[in-house]
Design an enzyme around this catalytic site. Structure first.
Site, PDB file in Angstrom:
ATOM      1  N   LYS A 179      -3.649  21.811   4.263  1.00 49.03           N
ATOM      2  CA  LYS A 179      -4.849  20.960   3.464  1.00 49.03           C
ATOM      3  C   LYS A 179      -4.699  21.459   1.980  1.00 49.03           C
ATOM      4  O   LYS A 179      -5.035  20.357   1.175  1.00 49.03           O
ATOM      5  CB  LYS A 179      -6.124  21.120   4.099  1.00 49.03           C
ATOM      6  CG  LYS A 179      -6.064  20.836   5.427  1.00 49.03           C
ATOM      7  CD  LYS A 179      -7.434  19.743   5.870  1.00 49.03           C
ATOM      8  CE  LYS A 179      -6.912  19.006   6.812  1.00 49.03           C
ATOM      9  NZ  LYS A 179      -8.072  18.477   7.664  1.00 49.03           N
ATOM     10  N   LYS A 233       2.324  15.205  13.210  1.00 47.29           N
ATOM     11  CA  LYS A 233       1.378  14.731  13.961  1.00 47.29           C
ATOM     12  C   LYS A 233       0.452  13.559  13.674  1.00 47.29           C
ATOM     13  O   LYS A 233       0.399  13.500  12.489  1.00 47.29           O
ATOM     14  CB  LYS A 233       0.559  15.932  14.471  1.00 47.29           C
ATOM     15  CG  LYS A 233      -0.913  16.223  13.623  1.00 47.29           C
ATOM     16  CD  LYS A 233      -1.760  17.115  14.075  1.00 47.29           C
ATOM     17  CE  LYS A 233      -2.973  17.219  13.016  1.00 47.29           C
ATOM     18  NZ  LYS A 233      -4.300  17.220  13.654  1.00 47.29           N
ATOM     19  N   LYS A 254      -5.648  11.351  11.398  1.00 41.78           N
ATOM     20  CA  LYS A 254      -6.652  10.318  10.790  1.00 41.78           C
ATOM     21  C   LYS A 254      -6.534  10.276   9.384  1.00 41.78           C
ATOM     22  O   LYS A 254      -6.830   9.121   8.637  1.00 41.78           O
ATOM     23  CB  LYS A 254      -7.887  10.359  11.560  1.00 41.78           C
ATOM     24  CG  LYS A 254      -8.653  11.657  11.151  1.00 41.78           C
ATOM     25  CD  LYS A 254     -10.074  11.400  11.934  1.00 41.78           C
ATOM     26  CE  LYS A 254     -10.663  12.477  12.632  1.00 41.78           C
ATOM     27  NZ  LYS A 254     -10.878  13.919  11.984  1.00 41.78           N
TER      28      LYS A 254
HETATM   29  P1  ATP Z   1      -7.451  15.058   9.830  1.00 40.81           P
HETATM   30  O1  ATP Z   1      -6.365  14.181   9.583  1.00 40.81           O
HETATM   31  O2  ATP Z   1      -8.578  14.770   9.050  1.00 40.81           O
HETATM   32  O3  ATP Z   1      -7.051  16.667   9.764  1.00 40.81           O
HETATM   33  P2  ATP Z   1      -7.111  15.146  12.597  1.00 40.81           P
HETATM   34  O4  ATP Z   1      -6.696  13.956  13.036  1.00 40.81           O
HETATM   35  O5  ATP Z   1      -6.070  16.106  12.633  1.00 40.81           O
HETATM   36  O6  ATP Z   1      -8.149  15.227  11.110  1.00 40.81           O
HETATM   37  P3  ATP Z   1      -9.255  16.579  13.952  1.00 40.81           P
HETATM   38  O7  ATP Z   1     -10.499  16.217  13.400  1.00 40.81           O
HETATM   39  O8  ATP Z   1      -8.722  17.785  12.924  1.00 40.81           O
HETATM   40  O9  ATP Z   1      -8.279  15.537  13.473  1.00 40.81           O
HETATM   41  O10 ATP Z   1      -9.208  16.920  15.286  1.00 40.81           O
HETATM   42  C1  ATP Z   1     -10.202  16.406  16.409  1.00 40.81           C
HETATM   43  C2  ATP Z   1      -9.814  16.845  17.525  1.00 40.81           C
HETATM   44  O11 ATP Z   1      -8.484  16.044  17.866  1.00 40.81           O
HETATM   45  C3  ATP Z   1      -9.117  18.175  17.752  1.00 40.81           C
HETATM   46  O12 ATP Z   1      -9.165  18.942  18.992  1.00 40.81           O
HETATM   47  C4  ATP Z   1      -7.698  18.145  17.481  1.00 40.81           C
HETATM   48  O13 ATP Z   1      -6.783  18.961  18.143  1.00 40.81           O
HETATM   49  C5  ATP Z   1      -7.414  16.772  18.075  1.00 40.81           C
HETATM   50  N1  ATP Z   1      -6.084  16.168  17.709  1.00 40.81           N
HETATM   51  C6  ATP Z   1      -5.911  15.633  16.337  1.00 40.81           C
HETATM   52  N2  ATP Z   1      -4.875  15.016  16.014  1.00 40.81           N
HETATM   53  C7  ATP Z   1      -4.239  15.150  17.257  1.00 40.81           C
HETATM   54  C8  ATP Z   1      -2.806  14.450  17.762  1.00 40.81           C
HETATM   55  N3  ATP Z   1      -1.989  14.102  16.879  1.00 40.81           N
HETATM   56  N4  ATP Z   1      -2.594  14.913  19.044  1.00 40.81           N
HETATM   57  C9  ATP Z   1      -3.579  15.291  19.908  1.00 40.81           C
HETATM   58  N5  ATP Z   1      -4.598  15.904  19.780  1.00 40.81           N
HETATM   59  C10 ATP Z   1      -4.825  15.846  18.152  1.00 40.81           C
END
Ligand code: ATP
Ligand code: LTN
Length: 334
Positions: A115, A197, A200
């Site tokens: 980040k 990964k 969002k």
């Molecule tokens: P950001 O892009 O803002 O970092 P993010 O999409 O990684 O967000 P988070 O809010 O950090 O999402 O995660 C919410 C939940 O979803 C957490 O439990 C995280 O482990 C899970 N998660 C996020 N992305 C994935 C993915 N690609 N596959 C499986 N689980 C995920």
């Protein structure tokens, strides 16, 4: 443990529109745990401001996220669904735990490194101490388990280390939490770069399936998903694009990888991608319908927000009082 029942905590940031990764890696598993555990599902808005946010947009997204928790199937009576900012214990315990966390530990966190390279103009102290606030979230509710995607494993480990350190000084104050990482869907990858990964906050909308995408968009995005050129539906590390699509299809349909390989033994990528798209669209459809209905019922959502903030605050205050006493703060005169 809380009131004789095992306790569970998890949360998501309202930093963007939820993706299929968030659903398959986290939300979908949450729904299966409500009978066994006393569950707390939080919209972690304190965490969200570690990255600069537009205030009106953050408020809107946070409410949409809370509504989506319910639309995805979480019963708001059995599960305590609330905003982190409504329970001041998170920030208060976060401060105390900061004093039990070493800089060396925080320096090792990969999410901070990611980040801070993405937001090099705003590497703030909150971004750095983010894992401590996350530890506070978890420990405040004496959580036994924390269901998350595999990217959060490192944060869970530091939460356990902080809890053990605190307990070793003051006795058994905190329950030591265990991560709960689902077998399928724990790491859904980007459709445009299967080495990364699905996230969002990805700038390329074709890289992610959003929970609110309509069926045509979903099918189009899967059609464009980056794969390889050998045209065989086979689960292998050297085929990360196809592997990811197989993981998604498996999580969406409940079929095993072996069953999927058999089903598509004589098909090409075109047919397979279409099947994946259709299966995902049909999983998301009922969630979208429910979300639209719930979003119109302002009074209902407000009543959940109010009741659950009170419930969460009750348990949070219990732990916080205990911690404050242990570290030597004077008791409040009431
Ligand atoms: P950001 O892009 O803002 O970092 P993010 O999409 O990684 O967000 P988070 O809010 O950090 O999402 O995660 C919410 C939940 O979803 C957490 O439990 C995280 O482990 C899970 N998660 C996020 N992305 C994935 C993915 N690609 N596959 C499986 N689980 C995920
Ligand atoms: N860091 C998590 C969100 C989060 C969380 C938590 C998850 C904040 N506090 C406590 C589980 C338990 C994320 O970025 N996905």
């Amino acid at each position: 443990m809380l009131d004789g029942k095992k306790s569970l905590f998890s949360g998501m940031q309202a930093t963007g529109t939820l993706t299929l990764g968030n659903y398959l890696g986290a939300l979908k598993n949450w729904v299966t745990l409500e009978e066994e555990y006393q569950c707390f599902y939080c919209v972690v808005d304190l965490h969200s401001i570690t990255v600069r946010q537009d205030p009106a947009e953050l408020r809107k997204r946070a409410r949409a996220l809370l509504t989506l928790y319910i639309a995805a199937g979480l019963d708001p009576v059995k599960n305590c669904i609330y905003y982190q900012s409504h329970v001041s214990g998170h920030a208060e315990l976060g401060w105390i735990l900061n004093c039990f966390t070493y800089m060396g530990e925080l320096n090792r966190m990969t999410q901070f490194k990611d980040k801070s390279s993405k937001h090099s103009d705003n590497i703030n102290a909150g971004l750095y101490t983010y894992p401590v606030l996350m530890a506070a979230d978890i420990l405040l509710f004496q959580s036994d388990v924390v269901p998350v995607g595999s990217d959060q494993k490192q944060h869970l480990e530091i939460a356990r280390d902080i809890a053990e350190r605190f307990n070793s000084v003051y006795g058994d104050v905190f329950t030591i939490p265990e991560p709960y990482i689902g077998k399928v869907g724990a790491r859904i990858m980007s459709l445009q770069d299967p080495e990364k990964k699905m996230s969002k906050s990805d700038e390329n909308p074709n890289a992610s399936i959003y929970l609110m995408d309509d069926p045509d968009t979903i099918i189009r995005k899967f059609k464009r998903a980056v794969t390889d050129s050998d045209n065989q539906i086979r689960y292998a590390d050297e085929k990360p694009g196809i592997k990811n699509l197989m993981d998604i299809y498996s999580a969406a349909t409940g079929k095993t990888i072996a069953e999927i390989e058999k089903e598509f033994a004589s098909s090409g990528y075109g047919d397979f991608k279409l099947a994946v798209g259709e299966s995902v669209a049909s999983v998301l459809k009922p969630i979208q319908t429910r979300f639209d209905e719930l979003s119109k019922d302002k009074a209902y959502i407000d009543s959940i927000i109010k009741a659950n903030a009170e419930k969460a605050d009750y348990y949070a205050t219990k732990t916080l009082r205990k911690v404050q006493k242990k570290v030597g703060f004077p008791e409040k005169i009431r």
